[in-house]
Design an enzyme around this catalytic site. Sequence first.
Site, PDB file in Angstrom:
ATOM      1  N   GLN A  18      20.938  25.182 -30.860  1.00  0.00           N
ATOM      2  CA  GLN A  18      20.564  26.402 -30.140  1.00  0.00           C
ATOM      3  C   GLN A  18      19.047  26.562 -30.113  1.00  0.00           C
ATOM      4  O   GLN A  18      18.467  26.895 -29.077  1.00  0.00           O
ATOM      5  CB  GLN A  18      21.220  27.623 -30.803  1.00  0.00           C
ATOM      6  CG  GLN A  18      20.921  28.909 -30.076  1.00  0.00           C
ATOM      7  CD  GLN A  18      21.549  28.959 -28.683  1.00  0.00           C
ATOM      8  OE1 GLN A  18      22.746  28.775 -28.546  1.00  0.00           O
ATOM      9  NE2 GLN A  18      20.744  29.208 -27.658  1.00  0.00           N
ATOM     10  N   ASP A  69      20.476  38.342 -32.429  1.00  0.00           N
ATOM     11  CA  ASP A  69      21.790  37.693 -32.475  1.00  0.00           C
ATOM     12  C   ASP A  69      22.805  38.759 -32.888  1.00  0.00           C
ATOM     13  O   ASP A  69      22.424  39.873 -33.269  1.00  0.00           O
ATOM     14  CB  ASP A  69      21.724  36.549 -33.513  1.00  0.00           C
ATOM     15  CG  ASP A  69      22.962  35.667 -33.531  1.00  0.00           C
ATOM     16  OD1 ASP A  69      23.825  35.789 -32.644  1.00  0.00           O
ATOM     17  OD2 ASP A  69      23.070  34.833 -34.467  1.00  0.00           O
ATOM     18  N   CYS A 123      21.127  33.962 -28.328  1.00  0.00           N
ATOM     19  CA  CYS A 123      21.915  32.725 -28.232  1.00  0.00           C
ATOM     20  C   CYS A 123      23.257  32.962 -27.542  1.00  0.00           C
ATOM     21  O   CYS A 123      23.876  32.018 -27.050  1.00  0.00           O
ATOM     22  CB  CYS A 123      22.098  32.104 -29.607  1.00  0.00           C
ATOM     23  SG  CYS A 123      23.032  33.132 -30.758  1.00  0.00           S
ATOM     24  N   ARG A 132      21.256  24.478 -23.090  1.00  0.00           N
ATOM     25  CA  ARG A 132      22.035  23.788 -24.116  1.00  0.00           C
ATOM     26  C   ARG A 132      22.514  22.444 -23.561  1.00  0.00           C
ATOM     27  O   ARG A 132      22.487  21.422 -24.247  1.00  0.00           O
ATOM     28  CB  ARG A 132      23.254  24.628 -24.537  1.00  0.00           C
ATOM     29  CG  ARG A 132      22.945  25.915 -25.300  1.00  0.00           C
ATOM     30  CD  ARG A 132      22.463  25.664 -26.715  1.00  0.00           C
ATOM     31  NE  ARG A 132      23.402  24.909 -27.520  1.00  0.00           N
ATOM     32  CZ  ARG A 132      24.461  25.420 -28.173  1.00  0.00           C
ATOM     33  NH1 ARG A 132      24.680  26.719 -28.127  1.00  0.00           N
ATOM     34  NH2 ARG A 132      25.255  24.656 -28.895  1.00  0.00           N
TER      35      ARG A 132
HETATM   36  N1  NVA Z   1      25.090  33.767 -35.695  1.00  0.00           N
HETATM   37  C1  NVA Z   1      26.190  33.595 -34.778  1.00  0.00           C
HETATM   38  C2  NVA Z   1      25.824  32.643 -33.689  1.00  0.00           C
HETATM   39  C3  NVA Z   1      26.893  32.443 -32.657  1.00  0.00           C
HETATM   40  C4  NVA Z   1      26.523  31.408 -31.652  1.00  0.00           C
HETATM   41  C5  NVA Z   1      27.417  33.093 -35.547  1.00  0.00           C
HETATM   42  O1  NVA Z   1      27.235  32.269 -36.450  1.00  0.00           O
HETATM   43  O2  NVA Z   1      28.526  33.542 -35.260  1.00  0.00           O
HETATM   44  N1   CP Z   2      25.350  30.146 -28.654  1.00  0.00           N
HETATM   45  C1   CP Z   2      26.471  29.498 -28.975  1.00  0.00           C
HETATM   46  O1   CP Z   2      26.475  28.582 -29.790  1.00  0.00           O
HETATM   47  O2   CP Z   2      27.570  29.920 -28.286  1.00  0.00           O
HETATM   48  P1   CP Z   2      29.088  29.527 -28.572  1.00  0.00           P
HETATM   49  O3   CP Z   2      29.490  30.178 -29.856  1.00  0.00           O
HETATM   50  O4   CP Z   2      29.831  30.094 -27.382  1.00  0.00           O
HETATM   51  O5   CP Z   2      29.213  28.041 -28.642  1.00  0.00           O
END
Ligand code: NVA
Ligand code: CP
Length: 315
Positions: free
Chosen positions: A132, A230, A270, A298
Amino acid sequence: MKHYLQFTDFSADEYAYLFRRAALIKKKFKAYEKHHPLVDRTLAMIFEKASTRTRVSFEAGMYQLGGSVVHLTTGDSQLGRAEPIEDTARVISRMVDLVMIRTFEQTKIERFAAHSRVPVINGLTNEYHPCQILADLFTFIEQRSAPGQARPTDCLQGITVAWVGDGNNMANTWLQAASLLGFKVHVSTPRGYEIDAKMASSAGGISAGSYQFFSDPHEACKGADLVTTDVWTSMGYEAENAVRQEAFADWCVTPAMMAAARPDALFMHCLPAHRGEEVAAEVIDGPQSVVWDEAENRLHVQKALMEYLLLGTVA
Ligand code: NVA
Ligand code: CP
């Protein structure tokens, strides 16, 4: 053989190469020009957590490079029935050329890599999300690089990134990137959700000068070139959701926070995003937001990454 388990696995020179290569691969993709360096190569993708972007970008990306993909989850493989990760690694890596894993503990992906015959990519762990940050930096470079700039990473030198929210996998990876590529992160998290002290040290690949902590998120955004956040509750922490909703209430990126940043500051997330929680709708859907380019990128950066891991530097 190289793995990509955390941001510090590559050098600044390797990132400069990857960003140049990703720009070329993206240009070819946009022109419908074939780019098939990975014909007959197979990527195994193992998901122990949900995904939209990571799955689609790796799967579409591998096909676009001429290869193919095998998709596994905990529930539909023997991983869910306690087959040791080491045995899984030994077996899968005899059958495919490359493995991408999204899982919980970083130690799990490290154990897999230690028993793998092929390169392993971190598609997100509790600790890190390097793919990411690769896309986020590429997006910043696309927006900001000046003509005649010697290296794509030059425009990152000395910039300030404001991180507003949880001291999570994304925050840890931003700090690693800042230490390696010469920029600074202003971190603002609620009390109790700070970046883990061991992570934010040389043991975690992070140098002291690369970040500064602010208790007030508005202060963190002051003069920033990029504001980013995030979700308040990452995957695997769902049981804490109610408590987090209260603790994070003041860590929503608002138009006022964006106004504290530089006038040309970008906003990134993200994704997936929750409007009205970690970001106001006016910000994520506003003119400074580059979240859709960030998500698309990505695809392009990971194509460059897979090509690099399997073929090395291509002239
Ligand atoms: N910090 C979040 C990012 C998701 C892409 C997670 O780990 O769920
Ligand atoms: N940003 C990201 O990794 O998204 P996903 O959880 O949808 O893969």
